[in-house]
Write a protein that holds these residues in place. Structure first.
Motif, short mmCIF file in Angstrom:
data_model
loop_
_atom_site.label_atom_id
_atom_site.label_comp_id
_atom_site.label_asym_id
_atom_site.label_seq_id
_atom_site.Cartn_x
_atom_site.Cartn_y
_atom_site.Cartn_z
N GLY A 137 38.35 37.82 -36.26
CA GLY A 137 39.32 38.18 -37.28
C GLY A 137 40.66 38.65 -36.71
N ALA A 138 41.50 39.15 -37.60
CA ALA A 138 42.84 39.60 -37.20
C ALA A 138 42.77 40.80 -36.25
N TRP A 161 38.10 28.67 -34.33
CA TRP A 161 37.35 29.11 -35.52
C TRP A 161 36.97 30.60 -35.47
N ASN A 162 37.96 31.44 -35.54
CA ASN A 162 37.71 32.88 -35.52
C ASN A 162 38.28 33.60 -36.74
N ASP A 163 38.82 32.82 -37.70
CA ASP A 163 39.32 33.42 -38.95
C ASP A 163 40.34 34.53 -38.68
N ILE A 164 41.26 34.27 -37.76
CA ILE A 164 42.26 35.31 -37.45
C ILE A 164 43.38 35.34 -38.47
N LEU A 187 43.86 27.37 -30.99
CA LEU A 187 43.85 28.22 -32.19
C LEU A 187 43.32 27.46 -33.40
N CYS A 188 42.67 26.33 -33.20
CA CYS A 188 42.28 25.50 -34.34
C CYS A 188 41.25 26.20 -35.22
N GLY A 189 41.32 25.90 -36.52
CA GLY A 189 40.36 26.43 -37.47
C GLY A 189 40.48 27.91 -37.75
N ASN A 190 41.68 28.44 -37.78
CA ASN A 190 41.86 29.88 -37.97
C ASN A 190 42.64 30.23 -39.24
N TYR A 191 42.90 29.23 -40.09
CA TYR A 191 43.54 29.48 -41.38
C TYR A 191 44.86 30.24 -41.25
#
Length: 256
Positions: A137-138, A161-164, A187-191
């Motif tokens: 996360g962040a 993919w860590n949802d940061i 940084l892919c998949g981190n929205y």
């Protein structure tokens, strides 16, 4: 043939017989051998069925503090959690050999990321780190930011993919503006969205060493693509950029 003789006869990277390290006593004997430098192993990857619980992580951490040979450790997919990450990474503050660490998919969360990054601030040899798919996360990204500002050797970082989110991207990219060694960032998949892409843009305009960047699957859209590509006009070092699956459309593609 006992476990230790098998370990001694293995070639790198070491991934022993798929059943021996299911047995806790065998695994612990192997880890104690690593601690004592009784076996020569440069690259270690446990088998997929191997159970790394807290006690095994603690033994591995002690081994990393004492071992003078191991240079690559792959614990991906072993669900060591935040406590396991703390045990392993506390050793990084003392270890002077390990150059590659893969903790992908271990459910370490923000707390585990804090342990990893705290060690990075004092480690002077690790050059490649993968903490992708760990739900940091962040908050975890903020820890990464602190490490990047102080670490002077890490060249490859995978945060896949860590949802940061946009806030996490802002933290990481802020550190990139002051980091002079990192050359590859995933940084892919981190929205991160368009707002996160704007942070990437700012970093690219100021960073003079990053050569490879992956920001795929981030929903940056056409506006985000335009921001990043505008920054590229002022960046003279980036050679590889991955923007796949970002809904950039024709307008974004035109920017590229």
């Amino acid at each position: 043939m006992n476990m230790l003789s098998v370990a001694n006869e293995c070639t790198d990277p070491i991934e022993l017989h798929p059943y021996w390290d299911r047995i806790p006593d065998c695994l612990r004997t192997f880890l104690r051998s690593l601690q004592a430098n009784d076996i020569t192993v440069k690259h270690y990857r446990p088998s997929e069925s191997c159970l790394y619980r807290n006690v095994e992580c603690e033994l591995l951490g002690t081994a990393l503090e004492r071992n003078s040979v191991l240079t690559s450790l792959d614990l991906s997919g072993h669900n060591i959690g935040a406590a396991g990450a703390a045990s392993v990474c506390s050793a990084l503050e003392h270890n002077s050999m390990l150059t590659t660490l893969d903790l992908y998919c271990n459910d370490i969360g923000a707390a585990g990321a804090a342990s990893v990054c705290s060690a990075l601030e004092r480690n002077s040899v690790l050059t490649s780190l993968n903490i992708g798919y760990n739900g940091i996360g962040a908050a975890g990204a903020a820890s990464v930011c602190s490490a990047l500002e102080r670490n002077s050797v890490l060249t490859t970082l995978d945060l896949y993919w860590n949802d940061i989110g946009a806030a996490g991207a802002a933290s990481v990219c802020s550190a990139l503006e002051r980091n002079s060694v990192l050359t590859s960032l995933i940084l892919c998949g981190n929205y991160i969205g368009a707002a996160g892409a704007a942070s990437v843009c700012s970093a690219l305009e100021r960073n003079s060493v990053l050569t490879s960047l992956n920001i795929g699957y981030n929903g940056i859209g056409a506006a985000g693509a335009a921001s990043v590509c505008s920054a590229l006009e002022r960046n003279s070092v980036l050679t590889t950029l991955n923007l796949y699956c970002n809904d950039i459309g024709d307008a974004g593609a035109a920017s590229v």
